[in-house]
Design an enzyme around this catalytic site. Sequence first.
Site, PDB file in Angstrom:
ATOM      1  N   THR A 214       9.187  -7.007 -12.629  1.00 41.50           N
ATOM      2  CA  THR A 214       8.901  -8.331 -12.782  1.00 41.50           C
ATOM      3  C   THR A 214       7.825  -8.648 -11.670  1.00 41.50           C
ATOM      4  OG1 THR A 214      10.838  -8.838 -13.662  1.00 41.50           O
ATOM      5  CG2 THR A 214       9.555 -10.865 -12.570  1.00 41.50           C
TER       6      THR A 214
ATOM      7  N   CYS B 160       7.617   5.565  18.485  1.00 42.38           N
ATOM      8  CA  CYS B 160       9.162   5.770  18.971  1.00 42.38           C
ATOM      9  C   CYS B 160       9.805   6.318  17.588  1.00 42.38           C
ATOM     10  CB  CYS B 160       9.859   4.673  19.157  1.00 42.38           C
ATOM     11  SG  CYS B 160       9.042   4.003  20.851  1.00 42.38           S
TER      12      CYS B 160
ATOM     13  N   ASN C  94      -6.390   3.332  10.695  1.00 40.29           N
ATOM     14  CA  ASN C  94      -5.427   2.093  11.297  1.00 40.29           C
ATOM     15  C   ASN C  94      -5.402   2.328  12.779  1.00 40.29           C
ATOM     16  OD1 ASN C  94      -3.982   4.516   9.876  1.00 40.29           O
ATOM     17  ND2 ASN C  94      -2.510   3.390  11.065  1.00 40.29           N
TER      18      ASN C  94
ATOM     19  N   GLN D 288      -6.912  -0.558   5.831  1.00 42.30           N
ATOM     20  CA  GLN D 288      -7.523  -1.299   6.750  1.00 42.30           C
ATOM     21  C   GLN D 288      -8.974  -1.967   6.581  1.00 42.30           C
ATOM     22  OE1 GLN D 288      -5.863  -2.227   9.413  1.00 42.30           O
ATOM     23  NE2 GLN D 288      -4.014  -1.097   9.005  1.00 42.30           N
TER      24      GLN D 288
ATOM     25  N   ALA E  47      -1.887  -6.877   0.671  1.00 42.81           N
ATOM     26  CA  ALA E  47      -2.173  -8.418   1.025  1.00 42.81           C
ATOM     27  C   ALA E  47      -1.925  -8.552   2.656  1.00 42.81           C
ATOM     28  CB  ALA E  47      -1.454  -9.382   0.474  1.00 42.81           C
ATOM     29  N   HIS E  48      -0.936  -8.035   3.364  1.00 39.75           N
ATOM     30  CA  HIS E  48      -0.473  -8.271   4.478  1.00 39.75           C
ATOM     31  C   HIS E  48      -1.556  -8.157   5.723  1.00 39.75           C
ATOM     32  CE1 HIS E  48       1.563  -4.913   6.752  1.00 39.75           C
ATOM     33  NE2 HIS E  48       1.509  -4.563   5.483  1.00 39.75           N
TER      34      HIS E  48
ATOM     35  N   ALA F   2       0.786  -1.124   0.053  1.00 36.71           N
ATOM     36  CA  ALA F   2       0.024  -0.079   0.039  1.00 36.71           C
ATOM     37  C   ALA F   2       0.652   1.258  -0.011  1.00 36.71           C
ATOM     38  CB  ALA F   2      -0.986  -0.095   1.231  1.00 36.71           C
ATOM     39  N   THR F   3       2.104   1.120   0.604  1.00 34.48           N
ATOM     40  CA  THR F   3       2.948   2.268   0.432  1.00 34.48           C
ATOM     41  C   THR F   3       3.191   2.779  -1.136  1.00 34.48           C
ATOM     42  OG1 THR F   3       3.806   1.874   2.522  1.00 34.48           O
ATOM     43  CG2 THR F   3       5.069   3.379   1.230  1.00 34.48           C
TER      44      THR F   3
HETATM   45  N1  PLP Z   1      -2.055   2.833   4.849  1.00 34.32           N
HETATM   46  C1  PLP Z   1      -2.527   2.168   6.021  1.00 34.32           C
HETATM   47  C2  PLP Z   1      -3.863   2.711   6.661  1.00 34.32           C
HETATM   48  C3  PLP Z   1      -1.896   1.121   6.692  1.00 34.32           C
HETATM   49  O1  PLP Z   1      -2.260   0.721   7.949  1.00 34.32           O
HETATM   50  C4  PLP Z   1      -0.654   0.597   6.345  1.00 34.32           C
HETATM   51  C5  PLP Z   1       0.096  -0.318   6.820  1.00 34.32           C
HETATM   52  O2  PLP Z   1       0.431  -0.140   7.981  1.00 34.32           O
HETATM   53  C6  PLP Z   1      -0.209   1.070   5.045  1.00 34.32           C
HETATM   54  C7  PLP Z   1      -0.901   2.172   4.333  1.00 34.32           C
HETATM   55  C8  PLP Z   1       1.171   0.675   4.368  1.00 34.32           C
HETATM   56  O3  PLP Z   1       0.938  -0.561   3.729  1.00 34.32           O
HETATM   57  P1  PLP Z   1       2.114  -1.313   3.058  1.00 34.32           P
HETATM   58  O4  PLP Z   1       2.734  -1.959   4.606  1.00 34.32           O
HETATM   59  O5  PLP Z   1       1.433  -2.445   2.422  1.00 34.32           O
HETATM   60  O6  PLP Z   1       2.967  -0.547   2.601  1.00 34.32           O
END
Ligand code: PLP
Length: 387
Positions: free
Chosen positions: A244, A330, A155, A183, A204-205, A75-76
């Site tokens: 890839t 932190c 989150n 989320q 996915a995670h 997602a980042t």
């Molecule tokens: N956006 C939200 C709301 C998240 O909770 C997270 C993960 O903590 C992310 C983005 C980032 O996702 P990723 O770990 O797949 O880069």
Amino acid sequence: MPLKLPIYMDHHATTPVAPEVFEAMRPYFLEHFGNAASRNHAFGWAAEGAVETARAQVARLIGCKPIEVVFTSGATESDNLALKGVAYAYRDKGTHLVTSQIEHHAVLDTCKRLEKEGFHVTYVPVGRDGIVDPSAVARAITPKTILVSIMLANNEVGTIQPLAEIGRMCRERGVLLHSDAVQGVGKIPAGVDELHVDLLSLTAHKLYGPKGVGALYVRMEKPRVRLVPQLDGGGHEKGRRSGTLNVPGIVGLGKACELAGRVMPEETAALTALRERLRSNLFLRLDHIHLNGHPTRRLPGNLNVSFDFVDGEALLMSLKEIAVSAGSACTSASIEASHVLRAMGLGEALAHASIRFGLGRGNTEEEVDYVCNRLVEEVTRLRAMGA
Ligand code: PLP
């Protein structure tokens, strides 16, 4: 069954890979290891076929066309591609973006970068309950606004945003809407047409799939969203994201989406019941505790509470057998209170004394009761010590 320690209640941070997902991925590490871009042999065809199956599984969960799904590393990357990709593609039209103060850093820091490059960003505040007011978003939109980015669910405090309402308003004004839906996807309904979103990030995670793989939904019609790719290379994903493809990861993401769609109704009911058991027992047995976020418009597995007269870090340190998160992060030099809790109007002390519980698949009533007992014990002890 005896209780197994440590107990994991941090499912907003990440989730374990579901056994079904792991089994689906395994052959794509071993016998079907081909490159999905190898168009001239059976190894490549097997990999490509698996990627397309996964694309359809992701598309089904969010109600879009498979071709509108772009695979990424998580997602980042999806958030970066959505915000920068749209900002650069629509620069001639305008240079203003709107987001909220409670977004994840993947969105906020991307906005900061865009500001350094000459874009302007409005950060809409939230109410005490952590909900973004659609009329505040409407007021922030100007003739120069090209994109609004509002998360589906937060989150930290789990608040579910009125995204469909925001989406309808953006559509009327001809402004694109992106949502970081990380989320929410797989936990609550997240149909792109119902929400009126034009871009949506998922990973996915957070839904019992592997780490390091995600997707960005990019609307192809009404309107067709243009994106400037952020990675140059072999032109994979129809030129939208070179590199890839992570075939086993993508297979895992697809399977996790299929599974989430299947179990969502029962899982929602089970997690809501567990969450309410934890909340009601804690509030019954402890004084001076506060619920952060909206009482009902929140993710089924989320509980975020602050304790008066207790230091959150000291509390977490005393609960080593329980995996939860503190409302502070932190950094190298200091411990910073959560920007989400601060935006909701919590003072430094309460923001530092908050705990996020992320209940998930596999948590039990016994675990909830154990966690509740331990919390009551430690909060009482720390308060008596004045810590
Ligand atoms: N956006 C939200 C709301 C998240 O909770 C997270 C993960 O903590 C992310 C983005 C980032 O996702 P990723 O770990 O797949 O880069």
